[in-house]
Motif scaffolding. Structure first.
Motif, short mmCIF file in Angstrom:
data_model
loop_
_atom_site.label_atom_id
_atom_site.label_comp_id
_atom_site.label_asym_id
_atom_site.label_seq_id
_atom_site.Cartn_x
_atom_site.Cartn_y
_atom_site.Cartn_z
N GLN A 152 46.15 24.54 33.33
CA GLN A 152 46.46 25.21 34.59
C GLN A 152 45.78 26.57 34.58
N VAL A 153 44.97 26.83 35.57
CA VAL A 153 44.36 28.15 35.72
C VAL A 153 44.59 28.60 37.15
N ARG A 154 45.16 29.78 37.30
CA ARG A 154 45.47 30.29 38.63
C ARG A 154 44.47 31.37 39.01
N PHE A 155 44.02 31.33 40.27
CA PHE A 155 43.04 32.29 40.76
C PHE A 155 43.65 33.22 41.78
N GLN A 156 43.24 34.47 41.72
CA GLN A 156 43.52 35.45 42.77
C GLN A 156 42.23 35.63 43.58
N ILE A 157 42.37 35.84 44.88
CA ILE A 157 41.20 35.87 45.76
C ILE A 157 41.26 37.11 46.64
N GLY A 158 40.14 37.81 46.73
CA GLY A 158 39.99 38.93 47.65
C GLY A 158 38.83 38.65 48.58
N LEU A 159 38.78 39.37 49.70
CA LEU A 159 37.69 39.14 50.65
C LEU A 159 37.21 40.45 51.26
N ALA A 160 35.99 40.42 51.74
CA ALA A 160 35.39 41.56 52.44
C ALA A 160 34.36 41.03 53.42
N ALA A 161 34.27 41.66 54.58
CA ALA A 161 33.34 41.23 55.62
C ALA A 161 32.27 42.30 55.84
N PHE A 162 31.06 41.85 56.15
CA PHE A 162 29.95 42.75 56.49
C PHE A 162 30.05 43.12 57.97
N PRO A 163 29.84 44.38 58.36
CA PRO A 163 29.44 45.51 57.51
C PRO A 163 30.61 46.39 57.08
N GLU A 164 31.85 46.07 57.51
CA GLU A 164 32.98 46.95 57.19
C GLU A 164 33.18 47.13 55.69
N LEU A 181 36.78 35.72 43.51
CA LEU A 181 37.85 34.98 42.84
C LEU A 181 37.85 35.32 41.35
N GLU A 182 39.02 35.62 40.82
CA GLU A 182 39.19 35.87 39.40
C GLU A 182 40.39 35.09 38.89
N THR A 183 40.32 34.65 37.63
CA THR A 183 41.51 34.07 37.04
C THR A 183 42.61 35.13 37.05
N GLU A 184 43.85 34.69 37.23
CA GLU A 184 44.94 35.65 37.37
C GLU A 184 45.07 36.55 36.15
N SER A 185 44.87 36.01 34.96
CA SER A 185 44.98 36.83 33.75
C SER A 185 43.92 37.91 33.72
N ALA A 186 42.68 37.56 34.13
CA ALA A 186 41.61 38.55 34.16
C ALA A 186 41.88 39.61 35.21
N ALA A 187 42.39 39.19 36.38
CA ALA A 187 42.66 40.14 37.45
C ALA A 187 43.73 41.14 37.05
N ARG A 188 44.80 40.65 36.40
CA ARG A 188 45.88 41.55 36.01
C ARG A 188 45.44 42.48 34.88
N SER A 189 44.58 41.98 33.99
CA SER A 189 44.05 42.84 32.94
C SER A 189 43.20 43.96 33.52
N ALA A 190 42.43 43.66 34.57
CA ALA A 190 41.59 44.67 35.20
C ALA A 190 42.43 45.73 35.90
#
Length: 202
Positions: free
Chosen positions: A169-181, A66-75
């Motif tokens: 207000q802080v908005r989060f973006q979320i990514g996911l990954a599963a083991f082992p893929e 999870l990252e704040t939306e501003s940080a995610a877009r900056s990255a």
């Protein structure tokens, strides 16, 4: 005498109060305390035991990033951290009010900790990111948690500044990954979840 600030999390059904002690970290006895690490490598070390058990017994494990939306877009906009950002894409020490930001992130961490199972692991990574280790959960289960957290975390937070409380207000973006893929090591799994977050941003 140490200084302190207070953050209050306001939601439709509950109000959570967070106290930030600047002279020392929060007490580890708190059920909603969220530990912090400063890098993906540290996160990988934190979950190495769980990954070893999954490899040995064929278990399931997933990571949400999870990252704040501003940080995610900056990255996404820049591959290297720019002025005022740390290595994880979050605001650096000179960005804004450090005490208010710390109180806000602690409030977010408490809300996040309360929305997952007690057996799951929640860590703050850097200044503006969080990682959640979901035990005994594959990609399908992680997607269900993803949907639930996207709604729970993006509602307003009330952060106290002295005698006043400011709604933030802080908005989060979320990514996911599963083991082992998504990877066989903790840092690789977290990086896969970060890349999934970037793809979702488009």
């Amino acid at each position: 005498m140490s200084s302190s600030s207070t953050a209050t999390v306001a939601s439709a059904d509950t109000v959570e109060e967070v106290r930030v002690e600047h002279a020392k970290p929060p007490r580890q006895t708190s059920a909603l305390w969220v530990p912090r690490v400063d890098s993906l490598a540290e996160f990988g070390l934190m979950i190495s035991r769980q990954l070893t058990q999954c490899r040995r017994y064929g278990g399931q494990l997933s990571v949400l990033w999870l990252e704040t939306e501003s940080a995610a877009r900056s990255a996404v906009a820049a591959s290297e951290p720019g002025p005022g950002q740390d290595a994880e894409g979050g605001p650096g020490p000179g960005s804004g009010d450090v005490e208010v930001h710390a109180a806000l992130m602690m409030a977010v961490g408490r809300r996040l900790r309360s929305r997952v199972r007690g057996t799951d692991m929640v860590l703050q990574v850097g200044e503006a990111s969080f990682a959640v280790l979901l035990l005994d959960a594959g990609g399908r289960e992680a997607q269900l948690v993803h949907q639930r957290l996207a709604s729970a975390l993006n509602s307003p937070y009330g952060v106290a500044q002295g005698v006043e409380t400011r709604t933030m207000q802080v908005r989060f973006q979320i990514g996911l990954a599963a083991f082992p893929e998504g990877g066989s090591r903790g840092a690789d799994l977290a990086e896969s979840a970060r890349q999934d977050l970037r793809r979702r941003l488009g």
